[in-house]
Design an enzyme around this catalytic site. Structure first.
Site, short mmCIF file in Angstrom:
data_model
loop_
_atom_site.label_atom_id
_atom_site.label_comp_id
_atom_site.label_asym_id
_atom_site.label_seq_id
_atom_site.Cartn_x
_atom_site.Cartn_y
_atom_site.Cartn_z
N ASP A 192 28.36 42.76 43.26
CA ASP A 192 29.39 42.82 42.24
C ASP A 192 29.08 44.06 41.39
O ASP A 192 27.95 44.57 41.42
CB ASP A 192 29.34 41.56 41.39
CG ASP A 192 30.28 41.60 40.21
OD1 ASP A 192 31.46 41.93 40.39
OD2 ASP A 192 29.81 41.31 39.09
N ASP A 194 30.57 44.96 37.72
CA ASP A 194 30.47 44.77 36.27
C ASP A 194 29.46 43.68 35.92
O ASP A 194 29.49 42.57 36.47
CB ASP A 194 31.84 44.39 35.71
CG ASP A 194 32.88 45.49 35.91
OD1 ASP A 194 33.52 45.89 34.93
OD2 ASP A 194 33.01 45.98 37.05
N GLU A 201 31.35 45.19 31.14
CA GLU A 201 32.58 44.81 31.82
C GLU A 201 33.58 45.92 31.52
O GLU A 201 34.00 46.10 30.38
CB GLU A 201 33.09 43.46 31.31
CG GLU A 201 32.21 42.27 31.66
CD GLU A 201 32.29 41.91 33.14
OE1 GLU A 201 33.38 42.10 33.74
OE2 GLU A 201 31.28 41.44 33.70
N ARG A 237 44.54 39.82 31.31
CA ARG A 237 43.84 40.97 30.74
C ARG A 237 44.56 42.28 31.06
O ARG A 237 44.65 43.17 30.21
CB ARG A 237 42.40 41.00 31.26
CG ARG A 237 41.53 39.90 30.68
CD ARG A 237 40.13 39.90 31.26
NE ARG A 237 40.13 39.43 32.65
CZ ARG A 237 39.06 39.45 33.44
NH1 ARG A 237 37.92 39.94 32.98
NH2 ARG A 237 39.13 39.01 34.67
N SER A 280 34.01 44.23 44.19
CA SER A 280 34.19 44.04 42.75
C SER A 280 35.60 43.61 42.39
O SER A 280 36.58 44.05 43.01
CB SER A 280 33.85 45.35 42.02
OG SER A 280 34.16 45.26 40.65
N GLY A 281 35.68 42.80 41.36
CA GLY A 281 36.96 42.49 40.73
C GLY A 281 37.32 43.52 39.69
O GLY A 281 38.30 43.35 38.97
N LYS A 325 36.39 38.10 48.03
CA LYS A 325 35.06 38.72 48.08
C LYS A 325 34.27 38.21 49.29
O LYS A 325 33.62 38.98 49.99
CB LYS A 325 34.29 38.43 46.79
CG LYS A 325 34.73 39.25 45.59
CD LYS A 325 33.74 39.10 44.44
CE LYS A 325 34.04 40.10 43.33
NZ LYS A 325 32.97 40.13 42.32
N ASP A 348 27.06 38.00 39.23
CA ASP A 348 26.71 37.28 38.00
C ASP A 348 27.75 36.26 37.55
O ASP A 348 27.47 35.43 36.69
CB ASP A 348 26.50 38.28 36.85
CG ASP A 348 27.80 38.93 36.42
OD1 ASP A 348 28.18 38.78 35.25
OD2 ASP A 348 28.44 39.58 37.26
N ASN A 351 33.30 34.17 39.83
CA ASN A 351 34.08 34.83 40.86
C ASN A 351 33.22 35.28 42.05
O ASN A 351 33.73 35.55 43.13
CB ASN A 351 34.79 36.04 40.25
CG ASN A 351 35.83 36.64 41.17
OD1 ASN A 351 36.58 35.90 41.80
ND2 ASN A 351 35.88 37.94 41.24
#
Length: 400
Positions: A192, A194, A201, A237, A280-281, A325, A348, A351
């Protein structure tokens, strides 16, 4: 007639001691069955199991002592039954347990070994992977001890949960791996981005520039705790940063705060030939910067839609949620011809859990409580390069 014997030597490490022993065994025409040696702060323990004739064995201890090496020598006969029992232990369960902490006390060590005993396990080997000077480093002390433990009827899941619970209460990190053929043959590591590779983030920083930080960070934190699903939180967001100037992207990308140990870890993984990736998201604009700087082989993230130099609040392509993912990890492994058992995933947030669950090793890194609870492995007290210890890599083999 030849019998089986075990010779053990302990005392101060001296130059030529091992040579002297092997010379004497050679004169006895001995056949080696097992051998091991360890040295801690110039104190040596050496053992050799061998076959030899009785009349030659009687001379071994006096021959060594006659050389005034200052060591204690014991020669013990080993029965055929005992020898066979020793051979049969190779079919037992085997686990590798990695204990990490800034400092490890003898009380903590006692608790860990007590848990081993409660699960019917014995310590077959115990050694330090961290550097000799690491535990004495006042600025950033660390100690890593690797145990090889064996048993017959241990429940791997129960063992892992028991040790992780102990680690949480006692303030150290611990990882449990079955000692399989894949343990030292991992080939792909994905991360991941962030709050894993970088200490921020990015979407929160975009929100800060847009003047909506409090609203966005609250949604981010809720999603990371698993309170709302990722696609919902992501859309909320993104809507809040609609209209932000794209001019800020390069500035943020140029100041990404790398997590401690990231550069050391990546340098080592690339040297050893591992394939690496970011799943990554977050956003490709920032993941590509990390790829250029650190050499990741794969990058999967969201592409921001920009119109008239402004963020539209939308992305190009699909949302990369937790399930996606995990799918991407499978796709990369398949493309590279790598078994999932040879993969490692690090993240972390909630997700990341699907990705962590399908990888050969899933590591929750400085993660939220929900993620630590569900992941099989967790690193919470050290930098990202602590992952090297889980691979069995010693400090002395890594260039700082």
């Amino acid at each position: 007639m030849q019998n089986i014997y075990l010779i053990t030597i302990s005392g101060p490490d001296r130059a030529g001691l091992t040579r002297s022993l092997t010379d004497i065994l050679a004169k006895a025409d001995a056949t080696v069955l097992d051998i091991g040696q360890s040295v801690i702060h110039d104190a040596l323990t050496l053992g050799v199991m061998f076959r030899a004739a009785r009349d030659t064995v009687d001379t071994l201890g006096p021959a060594l002592e006659a050389q005034s090496l200052g060591v204690t020598v014991h020669v013990t006969p080993v029965s055929q039954e005992s020898f066979q029992e020793w051979i049969d232990t190779q079919h037992q369960q085997r686990f590798i347990v990695t204990l990490l902490g800034a400092r490890i006390t003898t009380a903590q060590l006692a608790l860990v070994t007590r848990r081993f005993a409660e699960h019917g396990l014995e310590v077959a080997r115990m050694e330090r992977l961290s550097g000799r000077d690491a535990s004495a480093n006042l600025a950033a002390p660390r100690l890593c001890i690797e145990f090889a433990v064996t048993g017959s009827n241990a429940d791997p899941r129960a063992l892992r949960q028991s040790l992780l619970s102990l680690a949480d209460s006692e303030g150290f990190d611990i990882a449990v791996q079955e000692d399989s053929i894949f343990r030292r043959n991992r080939r792909l590591v994905v991360f991941d981005m962030d709050s894993t590779l970088i200490q921020m983030e990015v979407i929160d920083e975009l929100a800060r520039r847009a003047g909506v930080y409090d609203q966005v960070s609250a949604i981010t934190a809720s999603a990371m705790r698993g309170e709302i699903d990722f696609p919902t939180s992501f859309r909320r967001r993104m809507a809040l940063i609609k209209g932000l100037s794209a001019d800020v992207l390069d500035d943020i990308a140029g100041h990404l705060p790398l997590t401690q140990g990231t550069e050391r870890l990546m340098r080592t993984l690339k040297t050893l030939g591992y394939k690496t990736g970011i799943i990554s998201g977050g956003f490709t604009h920032f993941a590509r910067r990390l790829q250029a700087d650190l050499g990741f082989d794969y990058v999967y993230a969201h592409e921001l839609e920009i119109v008239d130099n402004q963020l539209t609040g939308e992305i190009l392509g699909e949302v990369i949620d937790g399930n996606r993912k995990a799918e991407i990890l499978r796709e990369i492994a398949d493309r590279e011809g790598i078994a999932l058992a040879q993969t490692i995933a690090v993240g972390d947030g909630a997700n990341d859990l699907p990705m962590l669950s399908v990888a050969g090793i899933g590591v929750a890194f400085h993660a939220k409580p929900l993620v630590r609870e569900k992941a099989e492995h967790s690193i919470s007290l050290m930098g990202l390069d602590a992952l090297l210890y889980l691979l069995g890599i010693r400090d002395r083999h890594v260039a700082d």
